[in-house]
Scaffold this active site. Structure first.
Site, mmCIF file in Angstrom:
data_model
loop_
_atom_site.group_PDB
_atom_site.id
_atom_site.type_symbol
_atom_site.label_atom_id
_atom_site.label_comp_id
_atom_site.label_asym_id
_atom_site.label_seq_id
_atom_site.Cartn_x
_atom_site.Cartn_y
_atom_site.Cartn_z
ATOM 1 N N ASP A 1 0.139 -0.447 -5.035
ATOM 2 C CA ASP A 1 -1.061 0.059 -5.725
ATOM 3 C C ASP A 1 -0.839 1.448 -6.324
ATOM 4 O O ASP A 1 -1.494 1.830 -7.275
ATOM 5 C CB ASP A 1 -2.311 0.023 -4.826
ATOM 6 C CG ASP A 1 -2.149 0.737 -3.492
ATOM 7 O OD1 ASP A 1 -1.051 1.257 -3.187
ATOM 8 O OD2 ASP A 1 -3.138 0.764 -2.719
ATOM 9 N N HIS A 2 0.107 2.217 -5.771
ATOM 10 C CA HIS A 2 0.496 3.533 -6.307
ATOM 11 C C HIS A 2 1.602 4.065 -5.418
ATOM 12 O O HIS A 2 2.020 3.387 -4.470
ATOM 13 C CB HIS A 2 -0.688 4.519 -6.336
ATOM 14 C CG HIS A 2 -1.503 4.492 -5.083
ATOM 15 N ND1 HIS A 2 -1.020 4.977 -3.887
ATOM 16 C CD2 HIS A 2 -2.730 3.985 -4.822
ATOM 17 C CE1 HIS A 2 -1.926 4.776 -2.947
ATOM 18 N NE2 HIS A 2 -2.968 4.163 -3.481
ATOM 19 N N ASP B 1 0.831 -1.197 0.000
ATOM 20 C CA ASP B 1 0.000 0.000 0.000
ATOM 21 C C ASP B 1 0.871 1.256 0.000
ATOM 22 O O ASP B 1 1.695 1.430 0.914
ATOM 23 C CB ASP B 1 -0.840 -0.030 1.290
ATOM 24 C CG ASP B 1 -2.272 0.381 1.063
ATOM 25 O OD1 ASP B 1 -2.555 0.933 -0.005
ATOM 26 O OD2 ASP B 1 -3.107 0.137 1.950
ATOM 27 N N ASP B 2 0.716 2.105 -1.006
ATOM 28 C CA ASP B 2 1.347 3.438 -1.007
ATOM 29 C C ASP B 2 2.876 3.413 -1.061
ATOM 30 O O ASP B 2 3.523 4.324 -0.539
ATOM 31 C CB ASP B 2 0.932 4.235 0.249
ATOM 32 C CG ASP B 2 -0.543 4.603 0.261
ATOM 33 O OD1 ASP B 2 -1.325 3.924 -0.415
ATOM 34 O OD2 ASP B 2 -0.922 5.565 0.957
ATOM 35 N N HIS C 1 -9.402 -3.559 -2.101
ATOM 36 C CA HIS C 1 -9.715 -2.573 -1.074
ATOM 37 C C HIS C 1 -10.990 -3.046 -0.379
ATOM 38 O O HIS C 1 -11.974 -3.364 -1.048
ATOM 39 C CB HIS C 1 -9.921 -1.193 -1.701
ATOM 40 C CG HIS C 1 -9.993 -0.102 -0.688
ATOM 41 N ND1 HIS C 1 -8.876 0.512 -0.183
ATOM 42 C CD2 HIS C 1 -11.058 0.460 -0.054
ATOM 43 C CE1 HIS C 1 -9.244 1.419 0.714
ATOM 44 N NE2 HIS C 1 -10.557 1.399 0.801
ATOM 45 N N CYS D 1 -6.270 3.942 -3.621
ATOM 46 C CA CYS D 1 -6.275 2.485 -3.391
ATOM 47 C C CYS D 1 -7.308 1.692 -4.183
ATOM 48 O O CYS D 1 -6.969 0.836 -4.993
ATOM 49 C CB CYS D 1 -6.477 2.193 -1.908
ATOM 50 S SG CYS D 1 -5.301 3.055 -0.856
#
Length: 522
Positions: free
Chosen positions: A300-301, A11-12, A104, A50
């Site tokens: 995810d990014h 995540d992130d 998510h 997300c």
């Protein structure tokens, strides 16, 4: 016959990793994975938030096809009954397993992480997850707060643990079961950190003395940044420690010393994540499955760490859209290891010196929407067909083409940025590009600019990234019929990578960009 798949989704996580050339971070286990993998240094998410990103790459469809730009709809009901990557593996005889944050959670995956379509058994969520936003951060006054920067003593946490520790334990438990029942598996493991709050075991701070932490190279809002492009990082402003700083909305800067603390804690959270990945890969070794399991590692990014005066994701800049992406494929990215030899010995970030270079590296621009077809091809499954122009009624197809053909391009050719073209290699005359997009409710930053609900979206920023440039158009968008009007351009951005790698100098307004406009419409 057929390899297992271990898909690790973080995540992130932007590519602050040793294997991506970051000199400060300690990430020995992920670097070790990279040293046995094909690593893509220009991989991009399709939307920097997300739920839309995950639904996009797990279905192989872009956000305009999933129609998910926020958190509040389930694609099977709202867009089309699209098959997912894990569902496709399940239908091809794999046991599919989900641990941690893969889809998510919530309405965007039907409150079930898309079970039973995607997974053979109900997905696992760590029990400690429910405390993520509780007041568990001890302030200087000894009281507990819900802070952004939150190093903790794990023994004092509810249950004496943290979510990612629990996810690693569960994933290892499942690997041991899969070893004995000898069925092919697709195991997806989703790690929370470095997602905010930056809550991680406090000992990881020791790796990053504050005096070694710099500010972002460009911690100011660029002069020519259109206001629609700016994300005002609302989620960070709501944390107790940030709230106390009373920063003006939307462009006020955080104090330098606090910026350094955020950056320090982000790095510390990455090293904590690295330990989890190291334990997981070591367990894959222990059960004797490292030789017949494909390992895919991505995020995810990304996440802004003060660049452009911005924090969090919610934008089209590289810092928000670019992700790590690597593929370990036994016998393809590495030669098979003799029985009993270790592929992934656990490395302790506290006493491991030196990084390891990636096994193979491609600078080709690639997209997460290509994951579905790529992993299917690597596992020897039939690659799902390419989607037609309009595919709402098509159950199985992907909008991202497989990138396996980039794996065997020789390093020398990659260096020169040219395709190695022989009989085995498909040759592409077209320069590869990545598309990302981000919705906004208004032309100027407001309270819901970061995460507008579908009904409030008025503008969509479509962004095209090639090796040479990033070109973004912010155009009128109608949420009632999901239509973008490219004749109504609210703002534009153009950054040339060669002399502006950080995307600080927008030359859209002093360049003739008919050529770019034509490209983005194609």
């Amino acid at each position: 016959d057929g390899m297992n798949v271990l898909l690790i989704i973080v995540d992130d996580l932007r590519p602050v990793l040793g294997c991506y050339g970051d000199k400060l971070v300690k990430s020995p286990n992920i670097d070790q994975l990279a040293s046995q993998s094909m690593v893509f240094s220009n991989a991009y998410a399709q939307q920097a938030v997300c739920a839309p990103s995950r639904v996009s790459f797990l279905t192989g469809r872009r956000p305009d096809t999933t129609r998910l730009y926020d958190f509040y709809s389930y694609w099977r009901v709202h867009a089309g009954n699209y098959s997912t990557m894990p569902q496709y593996f399940k239908e091809n005889g794999y046991v599919t397993l989900s641990v941690g944050k893969v889809f998510h959670p919530g309405i965007s995956s039907n409150y079930s992480d898309d079970y039973p379509y995607s997974w053979s058994i109900p997905p696992f969520h760590p029990s400690a997850e429910k405390h993520e936003n509780d007041k568990t951060c001890r302030g200087k006054d000894g009281k507990l707060y819900a802070n952004l920067v939150c190093p903790v003593n794990v023994t004092e946490m509810p249950g004496g643990t943290l979510p990612d520790i629990q996810s690693t334990e569960e994933a290892i438990r499942l690997l041991n079961i899969m070893k004995t029942n000898r069925q092919k598996f697709f195991l997806a493991v989703g790690y929370h950190k470095p997602h905010i709050p930056l809550r991680y075991p406090q000992e990881f701070l020791k790796l990053y003395p504050l005096e070694n932490i710099t500010l972002a190279p460009d911690p100011w809002v660029p002069k020519k940044l259109p206001s629609v492009a700016y994300n005002p990082w609302m989620d960070i402003r709501q944390r107790d420690d940030v709230k106390a700083l009373n920063v003006s909305f939307p462009y006020g800067a955080l104090p330098d010393d606090f910026q350094r603390q955020i950056r320090q804690s982000y790095y510390a959270a990455v090293s904590y994540l690295d330990v989890q990945v190291g334990l997981l890969l070591n367990a894959l070794d222990n059960v004797g499955l490292a030789n017949n399991t494909i390992v895919v590692f991505t995020a995810d990014h990304g996440w802004s760490l003060g660049e452009h005066g911005e924090w969090a994701k919610y934008s089209n800049f590289d810092v928000a859209t670019r992700v790590p992406l690597m593929f370990y494929v036994p016998g393809m990215t590495t030669s098979p290891v003799s029985q009993g030899a270790r592929v992934f010995p656990y490395l302790d970030p506290f006493n491991h010196i030196g990084g390891s270079a990636p096994q193979g590296q491609s600078k080709k621009v690639v997209e997460l929407v290509s994951l579905f077809s790529t992993i299917a091809e690597l596992a020897g499954l039939q690659v799902p067909p390419a989607c037609p122009e309009v595919s709402f009624g098509v159950v199985l197809c992907t909008e991202g083409t497989s990138i396996v053909h980039y794996f065997n391009v020789s390093e020398r050719m990659v260096e020169e940025g040219k395709e190695g073209c022989d009989d085995t290699d498909r040759c592409f005359k077209e320069e590869p590009f990545a598309f990302s997009q981000y919705p906004r409710p208004a032309d100027t930053p407001q309270w819901n600019s970061d995460k507008p609900k579908l009904k409030d979206i008025r503008i969509m920023g479509y962004s095209m990234r090639t090796i040479d440039y990033r070109y973004t158009l912010w155009v009128q968008f109608d949420p009632n019929n999901f239509s973008a009007n490219f004749e109504d351009v609210h703002a534009g951005e153009l950054y040339m990578m060669e002399n502006d790698p950080n995307q600080d100098y927008n030359i859209y307004y002093n360049t003739s960009h008919g050529w770019f406009f034509k490209k983005i419409l194609d």
